[in-house]
Design a protein around this motif. Structure first.
Motif, PDB file in Angstrom:
ATOM      1  N   LYS A  66       0.873  -1.184   0.000  1.00  0.00           N
ATOM      2  CA  LYS A  66       0.000   0.000   0.000  1.00  0.00           C
ATOM      3  C   LYS A  66       0.904   1.226   0.000  1.00  0.00           C
ATOM      4  O   LYS A  66       1.504   1.562   1.020  1.00  0.00           O
ATOM      5  CB  LYS A  66      -0.925  -0.014   1.217  1.00  0.00           C
ATOM      6  N   SER A  67       1.004   1.862  -1.145  1.00  0.00           N
ATOM      7  CA  SER A  67       1.983   2.936  -1.297  1.00  0.00           C
ATOM      8  C   SER A  67       1.558   4.182  -0.521  1.00  0.00           C
ATOM      9  O   SER A  67       0.369   4.429  -0.272  1.00  0.00           O
ATOM     10  CB  SER A  67       2.152   3.285  -2.773  1.00  0.00           C
ATOM     11  N   ASP A  68       2.569   4.994  -0.164  1.00  0.00           N
ATOM     12  CA  ASP A  68       2.295   6.244   0.540  1.00  0.00           C
ATOM     13  C   ASP A  68       1.479   7.200  -0.323  1.00  0.00           C
ATOM     14  O   ASP A  68       0.641   7.950   0.197  1.00  0.00           O
ATOM     15  CB  ASP A  68       3.610   6.904   0.955  1.00  0.00           C
ATOM     16  N   SER A  69       1.714   7.180  -1.634  1.00  0.00           N
ATOM     17  CA  SER A  69       0.937   8.070  -2.506  1.00  0.00           C
ATOM     18  C   SER A  69      -0.523   7.643  -2.558  1.00  0.00           C
ATOM     19  O   SER A  69      -1.423   8.492  -2.641  1.00  0.00           O
ATOM     20  CB  SER A  69       1.547   8.116  -3.913  1.00  0.00           C
ATOM     21  N   SER A  70      -0.783   6.347  -2.476  1.00  0.00           N
ATOM     22  CA  SER A  70      -2.174   5.885  -2.424  1.00  0.00           C
ATOM     23  C   SER A  70      -2.854   6.371  -1.143  1.00  0.00           C
ATOM     24  O   SER A  70      -4.009   6.817  -1.163  1.00  0.00           O
ATOM     25  CB  SER A  70      -2.237   4.363  -2.495  1.00  0.00           C
TER      26      SER A  70
ATOM     27  N   ASP B  51      -2.050   9.020   0.490  1.00  0.00           N
ATOM     28  CA  ASP B  51      -2.236  10.469   0.375  1.00  0.00           C
ATOM     29  C   ASP B  51      -3.411  10.805  -0.536  1.00  0.00           C
ATOM     30  O   ASP B  51      -4.106  11.807  -0.313  1.00  0.00           O
ATOM     31  CB  ASP B  51      -0.956  11.121  -0.147  1.00  0.00           C
ATOM     32  N   PHE B  52      -3.641   9.987  -1.560  1.00  0.00           N
ATOM     33  CA  PHE B  52      -4.820  10.206  -2.410  1.00  0.00           C
ATOM     34  C   PHE B  52      -6.087  10.054  -1.575  1.00  0.00           C
ATOM     35  O   PHE B  52      -7.026  10.854  -1.694  1.00  0.00           O
ATOM     36  CB  PHE B  52      -4.815   9.210  -3.573  1.00  0.00           C
ATOM     37  N   ILE B  53      -6.128   9.033  -0.728  1.00  0.00           N
ATOM     38  CA  ILE B  53      -7.296   8.827   0.139  1.00  0.00           C
ATOM     39  C   ILE B  53      -7.478  10.025   1.062  1.00  0.00           C
ATOM     40  O   ILE B  53      -8.583  10.559   1.219  1.00  0.00           O
ATOM     41  CB  ILE B  53      -7.145   7.527   0.948  1.00  0.00           C
ATOM     42  N   ARG B  54      -6.383  10.485   1.671  1.00  0.00           N
ATOM     43  CA  ARG B  54      -6.474  11.631   2.588  1.00  0.00           C
ATOM     44  C   ARG B  54      -6.969  12.878   1.857  1.00  0.00           C
ATOM     45  O   ARG B  54      -7.770  13.654   2.403  1.00  0.00           O
ATOM     46  CB  ARG B  54      -5.105  11.889   3.218  1.00  0.00           C
TER      47      ARG B  54
ATOM     48  N   GLY C 207      -5.294  18.161  -6.684  1.00  0.00           N
ATOM     49  CA  GLY C 207      -4.840  19.490  -6.280  1.00  0.00           C
ATOM     50  C   GLY C 207      -4.956  19.742  -4.798  1.00  0.00           C
ATOM     51  O   GLY C 207      -4.619  20.836  -4.323  1.00  0.00           O
ATOM     52  N   ALA C 208      -5.433  18.751  -4.050  1.00  0.00           N
ATOM     53  CA  ALA C 208      -5.624  18.912  -2.613  1.00  0.00           C
ATOM     54  C   ALA C 208      -4.478  18.237  -1.862  1.00  0.00           C
ATOM     55  O   ALA C 208      -3.953  17.212  -2.288  1.00  0.00           O
ATOM     56  CB  ALA C 208      -6.966  18.303  -2.183  1.00  0.00           C
ATOM     57  N   PRO C 209      -4.080  18.817  -0.711  1.00  0.00           N
ATOM     58  CA  PRO C 209      -3.053  18.149   0.097  1.00  0.00           C
ATOM     59  C   PRO C 209      -3.631  16.904   0.758  1.00  0.00           C
ATOM     60  O   PRO C 209      -4.837  16.855   0.998  1.00  0.00           O
ATOM     61  CB  PRO C 209      -2.692  19.225   1.143  1.00  0.00           C
ATOM     62  N   PRO C 210      -2.809  15.883   0.995  1.00  0.00           N
ATOM     63  CA  PRO C 210      -1.355  15.855   0.789  1.00  0.00           C
ATOM     64  C   PRO C 210      -0.906  15.347  -0.583  1.00  0.00           C
ATOM     65  O   PRO C 210       0.278  15.410  -0.887  1.00  0.00           O
ATOM     66  CB  PRO C 210      -0.886  14.914   1.892  1.00  0.00           C
ATOM     67  N   ILE C 211      -1.829  14.859  -1.424  1.00  0.00           N
ATOM     68  CA  ILE C 211      -1.392  14.295  -2.710  1.00  0.00           C
ATOM     69  C   ILE C 211      -0.815  15.370  -3.621  1.00  0.00           C
ATOM     70  O   ILE C 211       0.075  15.097  -4.442  1.00  0.00           O
ATOM     71  CB  ILE C 211      -2.552  13.536  -3.410  1.00  0.00           C
ATOM     72  N   ALA C 212      -1.265  16.621  -3.454  1.00  0.00           N
ATOM     73  CA  ALA C 212      -0.792  17.697  -4.328  1.00  0.00           C
ATOM     74  C   ALA C 212       0.723  17.858  -4.258  1.00  0.00           C
ATOM     75  O   ALA C 212       1.367  18.228  -5.258  1.00  0.00           O
ATOM     76  CB  ALA C 212      -1.488  19.005  -3.970  1.00  0.00           C
TER      77      ALA C 212
ATOM     78  N   ARG D  85       2.876  15.661  -4.213  1.00  0.00           N
ATOM     79  CA  ARG D  85       3.531  14.621  -5.007  1.00  0.00           C
ATOM     80  C   ARG D  85       3.410  14.878  -6.512  1.00  0.00           C
ATOM     81  O   ARG D  85       4.010  14.158  -7.306  1.00  0.00           O
ATOM     82  CB  ARG D  85       2.932  13.246  -4.674  1.00  0.00           C
ATOM     83  N   VAL D  86       2.629  15.879  -6.891  1.00  0.00           N
ATOM     84  CA  VAL D  86       2.394  16.171  -8.303  1.00  0.00           C
ATOM     85  C   VAL D  86       3.439  17.158  -8.813  1.00  0.00           C
ATOM     86  O   VAL D  86       3.602  18.249  -8.261  1.00  0.00           O
ATOM     87  CB  VAL D  86       0.982  16.755  -8.512  1.00  0.00           C
ATOM     88  N   VAL D  87       4.154  16.783  -9.867  1.00  0.00           N
ATOM     89  CA  VAL D  87       5.074  17.683 -10.551  1.00  0.00           C
ATOM     90  C   VAL D  87       4.337  18.448 -11.635  1.00  0.00           C
ATOM     91  O   VAL D  87       4.503  19.661 -11.788  1.00  0.00           O
ATOM     92  CB  VAL D  87       6.264  16.897 -11.133  1.00  0.00           C
ATOM     93  N   ALA D  88       3.477  17.727 -12.382  1.00  0.00           N
ATOM     94  CA  ALA D  88       2.707  18.376 -13.445  1.00  0.00           C
ATOM     95  C   ALA D  88       1.582  17.455 -13.890  1.00  0.00           C
ATOM     96  O   ALA D  88       1.687  16.231 -13.781  1.00  0.00           O
ATOM     97  CB  ALA D  88       3.605  18.704 -14.636  1.00  0.00           C
ATOM     98  N   GLU D  89       0.511  18.053 -14.356  1.00  0.00           N
ATOM     99  CA  GLU D  89      -0.552  17.283 -15.012  1.00  0.00           C
ATOM    100  C   GLU D  89      -0.163  17.117 -16.472  1.00  0.00           C
ATOM    101  O   GLU D  89      -0.051  18.094 -17.214  1.00  0.00           O
ATOM    102  CB  GLU D  89      -1.887  18.013 -14.903  1.00  0.00           C
TER     103      GLU D  89
END
Length: 535
Positions: free
Chosen positions: A151-155, A157-160, A430-435, A437-441
């Protein structure tokens, strides 16, 4: 002519549980027919091998839709499993039952016995959920259901991020609470794919009353009057059924086989010189599928496991998998699902947003490979489409693939819902915390902003989630093909048991409810115990 009590056409997600149930009675002689070969291969058994099975020449039917005017005349690729296990042997292994309201809708459309409370015991009976059983989940069934081994940290963060926007978190979307956001479950056991064949048929192959025939393509069902009495293969061989013939070929093949057998719209059969057994205008109608849009996000290095599956690292991952059956090769296609509403007045979620901490590159020759640069993929599809397509015949030969016309993007409501889905993906990313981790769309990219831009993007890139159903739907109206016992209306000793009987698609990936249809269908056939014909 060799005779069996029951002939099941199609060893896929529904046909395998039917075969297991019917052969549990030693008095029944059961034949399970599959057009494709066995599927005991490394990339079939390995969860991450799904991409290797795209366009596979022997394990995949490799369907294409007709050119769609509303999609710039694009043809859409529809992979379907042509092997023991059917599409459950080549899919992403995501296990989502659907919302209880989906099944209550089936019941309310004139199908008693198909409400959520009716189908729940069958879901529980088929499951071996690794967390254990409770009022909603089963833990004694043949099909292992597991959580992701990584279960990745980015996953997380997407849930959060989704929760921060008001979407509730669900810890078991197959349990009491379906709508919300949480980790998906998969039919994976100890790092290996659990296809319907592996779970339901392989453990009972020693039953002397069960015969599995591979490489056998059915041309048509044989009738004596209006009574199904067997099947004919494309090579001319005929096999008798003393009790019933059960079609479990899926939404494309079951509709095609019915029409080739003389059951379907009269004009369509006449056009191909097929003698009419029974006029059934609904056969091949009501084709539904989940229209799918993908977005891609360039990510920070620690947010994606692309690098682990590309270059030299993929060899380490391969060694790790072979030694432990764990790691990234033991994962299904997606990690997280968010079931959200396209508009506030929707009675329940009508969009599924799926997140995966990886991205694929698609090449002109149809091959797929993991991208080398870090990326996160997010997709969306509408759960209850209003668009209806058709499956019709290309010819009177079973070897000529059926004509599939999904008619995507022809309904304004569907279009509006999907535009909402793209916007909600952007809100979450675009919402934290996943935002962070985003470099660009990257896809669709910052240049696609207005509703008109998004619609153009959908027209140019939209695809299928490969969840076809509905072409032999159950019901009581003039276009219903089967009744609530899955018996084909107007004829005897013939049933359809697969996703084609769904009146409407379920809320999520359709493999789990298709397996349930096979489990429930097999139980009904045993209960009905159609008497043997006299021969």
């Amino acid at each position: 002519m060799q005779n069996f009590d029951y002939i099941i056409v199609g060893a896929g997600s529904a046909g395998c549980p039917v075969a297991r149930e019917l052969s549990a009675d030693p008095a029944n002689r059961v034949l399970l027919i599959e057009a494709g070969p066995h599927a005991d291969r490394f990339w079939v058994n390995t969860p991450a091998g799904m991409a290797k099975l795209y366009f596979h020449k022997t394990l995949n039917w490799n369907y294409h839709t007709e050119a769609s005017p509303q999609l710039n005349n694009r043809q859409m690729y529809w992979p379907r499993g042509k092997t023991l296990g059917g599409s459950s042997a080549i899919n992403g292994m995501v296990f989502i039952r659907g919302h209880r309201g989906d099944f209550d809708d089936w019941r309310d459309l004139g199908n008693p016995g198909w409400g959520y409370d009716d189908v729940l015991p069958h879901f529980k009976a088929m499951e071996r959920f690794e967390r254990g059983g409770d009022a909603w989940r089963g833990d004694q069934g043949p099909l292992t259901i597991s959580d992701p081994v990584v279960k990745s940290d980015s996953s997380r963060d997407f849930i959060r991020a989704a929760v921060s926007l008001g979407h509730p978190e669900t810890h078991d979307m197959n349990g009491q609470v379906h709508d919300g956001v949480g980790f998906m479950q998969h039919n994976i056991k100890r790092g290996r794919r659990q296809s319907a064949y592996v779970a339901f048929v392989k453990p009972v192959l020693d039953r002397p009353n069960l015969t599995v025939m591979t490489g056998a393509h059915v041309q048509r069902v044989l009738f004596l009057g209006r009574e199904a009495v067997g099947v004919e293969l494309v090579d001319g061989r005929q096999i008798g059924a003393l009790r019933e013939v059960i079609l479990s070929g899926g939404a494309i093949n079951s509709a095609q086989t019915l029409m080739l057998s003389g059951v379907g719209p009269g004009a369509e059969l006449q056009r191909h010189g097929i003698a009419l057994i029974h006029e059934s205008p609904g056969v091949g109608q009501n084709l539904q599928d989940h229209f799918y849009i993908h977005t891609g996000w360039r990510a920070t290095a620690d947010s994606s496991y692309n690098a682990n599956l590309a270059g030299l690292r993929k060899y380490w991952e391969g060694f790790r998998y072979l030694m432990t059956r764990r790691g990234y090769l033991a994962l299904g296609s997606s990690q997280v699902a968010a079931f959200v509403k396209s508009h506030p007045d929707a009675p329940r979620a009508d969009l599924q947003i799926s997140f995966r901490p990886m991205t694929f590159a698609y090449f002109p020759d149809g091959t797929v490979a993991v991208e080398r640069q870090p990326g996160m993929g997010v997709s969306v599809y509408q759960l209850r489409p209003r668009t209806m397509g058709t499956v019709t015949l290309r010819s009177g030969r079973a070897t000529d693939k059926a004509v599939c016309a999904p008619h995507f993007l022809t309904d304004p409501y569907d279009i509006g819902a999907m535009i909402s889905g793209i916007k909600q993906i952007r809100q979450i990313m675009g919402a934290p915390p996943i935002a962070a981790r985003v470099v660009a769309e990257e896809v669709p990219g910052p240049g696609v902003r207005t509703d008109e831009d998004i619609l153009r993007f959908m027209v140019e890139t939209g695809n299928s989630a490969h969840h076809q159903g509905g072409t032999c739907r159950m019901g009581r109206d003039a276009l219903a093909v089967v009744d609530e016992r899955l018996r084909v209306r107007g004829v005897e000793r013939l049933r359809v048991v697969d996703a084609s009987v769904m009146p409407n698609l379920t809320s999520g990936n359709t493999n789990a409810p298709t397996i349930m249809i096979g489990v429930k269908g097999g139980a009904m056939i045993r209960e009905d115990a159609t008497p043997r014909r006299q021969v």
